[in-house]
Scaffold this motif. Structure first.
Motif, PDB file in Angstrom:
ATOM      1  N   VAL A  49       4.763  37.584  12.870  1.00  0.00           N
ATOM      2  CA  VAL A  49       3.978  38.652  12.226  1.00  0.00           C
ATOM      3  C   VAL A  49       3.065  38.043  11.159  1.00  0.00           C
ATOM      4  O   VAL A  49       1.870  38.351  11.072  1.00  0.00           O
ATOM      5  CB  VAL A  49       4.918  39.709  11.586  1.00  0.00           C
ATOM      6  N   ILE A  50       3.636  37.148  10.361  1.00  0.00           N
ATOM      7  CA  ILE A  50       2.848  36.469   9.325  1.00  0.00           C
ATOM      8  C   ILE A  50       1.754  35.618   9.984  1.00  0.00           C
ATOM      9  O   ILE A  50       0.596  35.622   9.554  1.00  0.00           O
ATOM     10  CB  ILE A  50       3.765  35.559   8.461  1.00  0.00           C
ATOM     11  N   ILE A  91      11.214  39.974   4.515  1.00  0.00           N
ATOM     12  CA  ILE A  91      11.651  38.867   5.369  1.00  0.00           C
ATOM     13  C   ILE A  91      11.968  37.643   4.502  1.00  0.00           C
ATOM     14  O   ILE A  91      11.494  37.548   3.368  1.00  0.00           O
ATOM     15  CB  ILE A  91      10.572  38.494   6.425  1.00  0.00           C
ATOM     16  N   PRO A  92      12.742  36.685   5.014  1.00  0.00           N
ATOM     17  CA  PRO A  92      13.040  35.492   4.209  1.00  0.00           C
ATOM     18  C   PRO A  92      11.760  34.702   3.932  1.00  0.00           C
ATOM     19  O   PRO A  92      10.862  34.661   4.779  1.00  0.00           O
ATOM     20  CB  PRO A  92      13.979  34.678   5.111  1.00  0.00           C
ATOM     21  N   LEU A 104       6.343  40.798   1.012  1.00  0.00           N
ATOM     22  CA  LEU A 104       6.822  39.863   2.031  1.00  0.00           C
ATOM     23  C   LEU A 104       8.253  39.438   1.714  1.00  0.00           C
ATOM     24  O   LEU A 104       9.128  39.431   2.581  1.00  0.00           O
ATOM     25  CB  LEU A 104       5.913  38.626   2.100  1.00  0.00           C
ATOM     26  N   ALA A 105       8.470  39.078   0.432  1.00  0.00           N
ATOM     27  CA  ALA A 105       9.791  38.557   0.042  1.00  0.00           C
ATOM     28  C   ALA A 105      10.882  39.614   0.198  1.00  0.00           C
ATOM     29  O   ALA A 105      12.039  39.286   0.441  1.00  0.00           O
ATOM     30  CB  ALA A 105       9.738  38.059  -1.396  1.00  0.00           C
ATOM     31  N   ARG A 145      19.370  41.638   2.970  1.00  0.00           N
ATOM     32  CA  ARG A 145      18.536  41.051   4.026  1.00  0.00           C
ATOM     33  C   ARG A 145      18.999  41.493   5.426  1.00  0.00           C
ATOM     34  O   ARG A 145      18.190  41.613   6.331  1.00  0.00           O
ATOM     35  CB  ARG A 145      18.595  39.527   3.895  1.00  0.00           C
ATOM     36  N   ARG A 201       0.324  35.954  12.863  1.00  0.00           N
ATOM     37  CA  ARG A 201      -0.732  36.779  13.454  1.00  0.00           C
ATOM     38  C   ARG A 201      -1.702  37.268  12.378  1.00  0.00           C
ATOM     39  O   ARG A 201      -2.914  37.232  12.549  1.00  0.00           O
ATOM     40  CB  ARG A 201      -0.082  37.974  14.163  1.00  0.00           C
ATOM     41  N   ARG A 202      -1.147  37.690  11.250  1.00  0.00           N
ATOM     42  CA  ARG A 202      -2.000  38.187  10.162  1.00  0.00           C
ATOM     43  C   ARG A 202      -2.877  37.057   9.639  1.00  0.00           C
ATOM     44  O   ARG A 202      -4.085  37.221   9.476  1.00  0.00           O
ATOM     45  CB  ARG A 202      -1.084  38.698   9.047  1.00  0.00           C
ATOM     46  N   ASP A 203      -2.283  35.919   9.403  1.00  0.00           N
ATOM     47  CA  ASP A 203      -3.038  34.806   8.830  1.00  0.00           C
ATOM     48  C   ASP A 203      -4.091  34.296   9.801  1.00  0.00           C
ATOM     49  O   ASP A 203      -5.215  33.979   9.406  1.00  0.00           O
ATOM     50  CB  ASP A 203      -2.077  33.665   8.446  1.00  0.00           C
ATOM     51  N   LYS A 234       3.111  31.134   8.125  1.00  0.00           N
ATOM     52  CA  LYS A 234       1.835  30.605   7.644  1.00  0.00           C
ATOM     53  C   LYS A 234       1.500  29.301   8.367  1.00  0.00           C
ATOM     54  O   LYS A 234       0.352  29.050   8.724  1.00  0.00           O
ATOM     55  CB  LYS A 234       1.888  30.384   6.134  1.00  0.00           C
ATOM     56  N   LEU A 243       6.461  43.930   9.517  1.00  0.00           N
ATOM     57  CA  LEU A 243       7.388  43.101   8.731  1.00  0.00           C
ATOM     58  C   LEU A 243       8.811  43.646   8.808  1.00  0.00           C
ATOM     59  O   LEU A 243       9.779  42.892   8.687  1.00  0.00           O
ATOM     60  CB  LEU A 243       6.948  43.054   7.262  1.00  0.00           C
ATOM     61  N   TRP A 264       3.469  46.718  15.786  1.00  0.00           N
ATOM     62  CA  TRP A 264       2.286  46.762  14.930  1.00  0.00           C
ATOM     63  C   TRP A 264       1.389  47.950  15.298  1.00  0.00           C
ATOM     64  O   TRP A 264       0.920  48.705  14.436  1.00  0.00           O
ATOM     65  CB  TRP A 264       1.522  45.435  15.051  1.00  0.00           C
ATOM     66  N   GLU A 266      -1.739  34.965  -1.559  1.00  0.00           N
ATOM     67  CA  GLU A 266      -0.666  35.964  -1.579  1.00  0.00           C
ATOM     68  C   GLU A 266      -0.348  36.389  -3.008  1.00  0.00           C
ATOM     69  O   GLU A 266      -0.072  37.548  -3.276  1.00  0.00           O
ATOM     70  CB  GLU A 266       0.623  35.400  -0.956  1.00  0.00           C
TER      71      GLU A 266
END
Lengths: 298, 374
Positions: free
Chosen positions: B9-10, B198-199, B194-195, A71, B12-14, B207, A102, A107, B185
């Protein structure tokens, strides 16, 4: 950069009563293409997921790009999972931008690079298309570009060739070689030996949750004796050949004995059978793989 | 810092995935459909009630009609709306009392000092008798006493309940979307990407932020329309009389704060529950207990709104998932600042806890083997 992009020692992972990975050691040199080979259900995906930090091992240690936990260096890694996944309503260039974002890439920059990379791969028309309208092969490429768009130091690809036609397989091979030339380390899993034999600098064979082999492709092929195909000039020469000789076409195929092919040729010539044709080949990676998997099953 | 950037980032996408679609307009105007349906059913219900109550008639000389009208208005106010007085028609008395009573839609008639009525219309007859008595008596003198801040206890209670209801309605409408987010998802198989990047905690937070953005857009849209409507109806409605103790700006800020926390808390629960579902059928099955839970929180907070300092009120303020509702109601009725500060801290703690647990449950559930097991 350290000598090894990735090392793993004694990785173990179980799900309930099932032990998916029992003991896996890997050592992936930086800047190499490294293949993880194994039959279906061998534990390849679980191993890759542990190496990426998606799941945590029950035991064992791993070092990725010099970090104790993947990570910490996730922004330097690209990943194409076995289960391909893209948001169907997104444009391909947006999907690539999203995957780059990500991993810390801007972006907009990701979108721009993605469109360029698709163009270079001859898929420029896909950039503005919605993912749901793309063919499977195209969508797979879009996802691969998404995994590479941030120019990772380590690219992990889980069964990247599955589901691709030969033309797209060739495109993918070119992309992988291009990434290696850029300086990236590529780790990919597959059970298609031809790709591994062509691409890999080193490889590991995993079967039954354990590593059965690690080394170069040449090292792997040296595990089996050379294979001879001999066509006698005349007469029944069967009794003069090694015991494992099998009829193949007009001649016989057999492993070259430990003392070489010359004693066999001498016997044939002295008996008057003669030799009409002879070829000696190194065993294919496919044969080595089958042997190792059978041993594991036994 | 990186965690927040990843979550954004998540988000913004959602946010884009939810808002930049034609179906979002349907969602945005959903309250109009609900309002329309409520109006239609109200009209129907009023018709049924009116039919059941029937009409009554007051016949009197033209000179006496204004006095009777005033008396009827006083009685009408006193009777209230449950079940409500009958509809009354006033007509000059020309000796047609019997003919008027014979009409199908009239069940009782007051003419002079006599009330004629049909069998079964005793209540209507009593009503007319009350009107007659009120018309004869001199109106008593009324003296109104106002509290210092000009807000009655009843108005405070109404404001508190309205606050709880508004928040419940908004969270019911908005946060339940969260339950299908992670299923998306999983069905699109993006979750592993995603996993790996990022955590999962950042995925969850992202979300939540994305959903919150949609909720705030929704709230701003309808809040703006509400403000315009309030401005336009200033002459018709005494808005000042409904203003909470703390003043409208402070109340609006507290409402927004509690709405955000209520939304995030419940959405986090829904995300956690939705994370366990892999198919639409499972989502539908899981939605029911979640909705029941939400309604239970509404019921608890509504009960607490009327008794904020009793044990039920304190329990509702302490229980993390009803706390935002109950505290918003307290904001309407007046509560010390330290209570709000403590509530915000408490609810934030639970938000973090809920997201962490939900993310872990999700990780355990979805990434067990070579592919998501479904």
């Amino acid at each position: 950069m350290p000598d090894h992009a990735l090392t793993a020692t004694g990785l173990r992972k179980g799900f309930g009563k099932k032990q998916a990975v029992e003991h896996v050691d890997l050592s992936v040199p930086a800047g190499s293409i490294y293949g993880v080979l194994g039959p279906n259900g061998a534990g390849k995906t679980t191993t890759l997921r542990m190496l990426l930090g998606i799941i945590e091992p029950d035991a064992g240690e791993r070092t990725v790009l010099g970090a104790a936990h993947p990570r910490q260096v996730a922004h330097r890694i690209g990943y194409l999972p076995e289960e391909r996944g893209l948001y169907p309503a997104m444009k391909a260039s947006d999907a690539i931008g999203f995957m780059g974002a990500l991993r810390g890439l801007n972006w907009r920059e990701g979108r721009r690079r993605g469109a360029e990379m698709l163009q270079a791969a001859g898929l420029g028309e896909a950039a503005d298309a919605k993912v749901r309208t793309l063919s499977k092969g195209m969508a797979q490429f879009v996802q691969l570009v998404g995994a590479m768009v941030h120019r990772p130091d380590l690219l992990v690809l889980d069964e990247p060739f599955s589901g691709l036609d030969p033309v797209n397989q060739e495109r993918l091979e070119a992309l992988i070689l291009g990434e290696r030339d850029r300086g990236a380390t590529i780790l990919f899993s597959t059970h298609i030996m031809a790709h591994a034999q062509r691409l890999c600098d080193r490889l590991a064979v995993i079967a039954g949750g354990q590593r059965r082999f690690e080394g170069s492709v040449d090292d792997a092929r040296a595990l089996l004796p050379m294979r001879a195909h001999l066509v006698p000039r005349q007469g029944d020469a069967r009794t003069l050949l090694p015991a494992d000789a099998r009829k193949e076409g007009e001649g016989f195929a057999f492993d070259v004995p430990p003392d070489g092919i010359e004693p066999v040729l001498k016997r044939l010539i002295e008996s008057g059978n003669g030799v009409a044709g002879l070829s000696v080949e190194r065993p294919a990676l496919h044969d080595v793989f089958v042997k190792l998997v059978r041993e594991a099953d036994a | 810092m990186r965690f927040l950037a990843q979550a954004l980032v998540i988000a913004r996408r959602d946010f884009a995935a939810l808002v930049l679609t034609p179906t979002f307009l349907v969602f945005l105007f959903a309250p109009l459909f609900m309002l329309g349906a409520a109006t239609i059913s109200s009209i129907g219900a009023i018709g049924v009630l009116e039919g059941a109550r029937g009409q009554v008639a007051i016949l009197a000389p033209a000179s006496a009609l204004p006095r009777l009208r005033a008396a009827e208005a006083r009685v009408r106010r006193a009777v209230g709306t449950e079940p409500g007085p009958p509809l009354v028609r006033f007509e000059p008395d020309d000796g047609r009392a019997e003919q008027v009573l014979a009409r199908a839609d009239v069940s009782a008639v007051l003419a002079g000092d006599v009330v004629r009525y049909e069998s079964g219309a005793g209540e209507q007859a009593d009503y007319l008798a009350l009107v007659a008595a009120a018309a004869e008596a001199d109106p008593v003198r009324r003296e109104e006493r106002r509290r210092g801040d000009g807000v009655s206890a009843r108005a405070r209670s109404a404001a508190a309940f309205a606050t709880v209801f508004a928040m419940f309605f908004l969270t019911l409408l908005l946060s339940s979307q969260a339950i299908s987010m992670l299923a998306e998802e999983r069905s699109s198989k993006v979750i592993e990407i995603l996993a790996a990047a990022i955590p999962l905690e950042a995925v969850f937070f992202g979300k939540l932020i994305g959903l919150l953005g949609v909720a705030l857009l929704f709230l701003s849209f309808w809040g703006g329309i509400g403000l315009v409507a309030a401005q336009a109806s200033t002459g018709l409605v005494d808005w000042k009389g409904l203003a909470p103790d703390v003043g409208l700006p402070t109340f609006a800020a507290l409402f927004l704060g509690y709405f955000i926390l209520a939304f995030l808390l419940l959405s986090a629960v829904f995300l956690g529950v939705g994370a366990q579902a892999g198919t639409m059928r499972e989502i539908q099955m899981l939605s029911l207990p979640v909705t029941i839970f939400q309604v239970a929180m509404f019921a608890l907070s509504s009960a607490a709104a009327n008794a904020p300092d009793e044990s039920i009120g304190i329990a509702a303020a302490l229980f993390p998932f009803s706390s935002p509702f109950a505290m918003a109601a307290r904001a309407a009725t007046g509560a010390p600042a330290w209570q709000h500060a403590a509530a915000f801290a408490w609810q934030t703690l639970w938000l973090l806890l809920t997201v962490t647990i939900a993310a872990r449950l999700f990780r355990r559930g979805v990434l067990k083997s070579g592919g998501p097991r479904r």
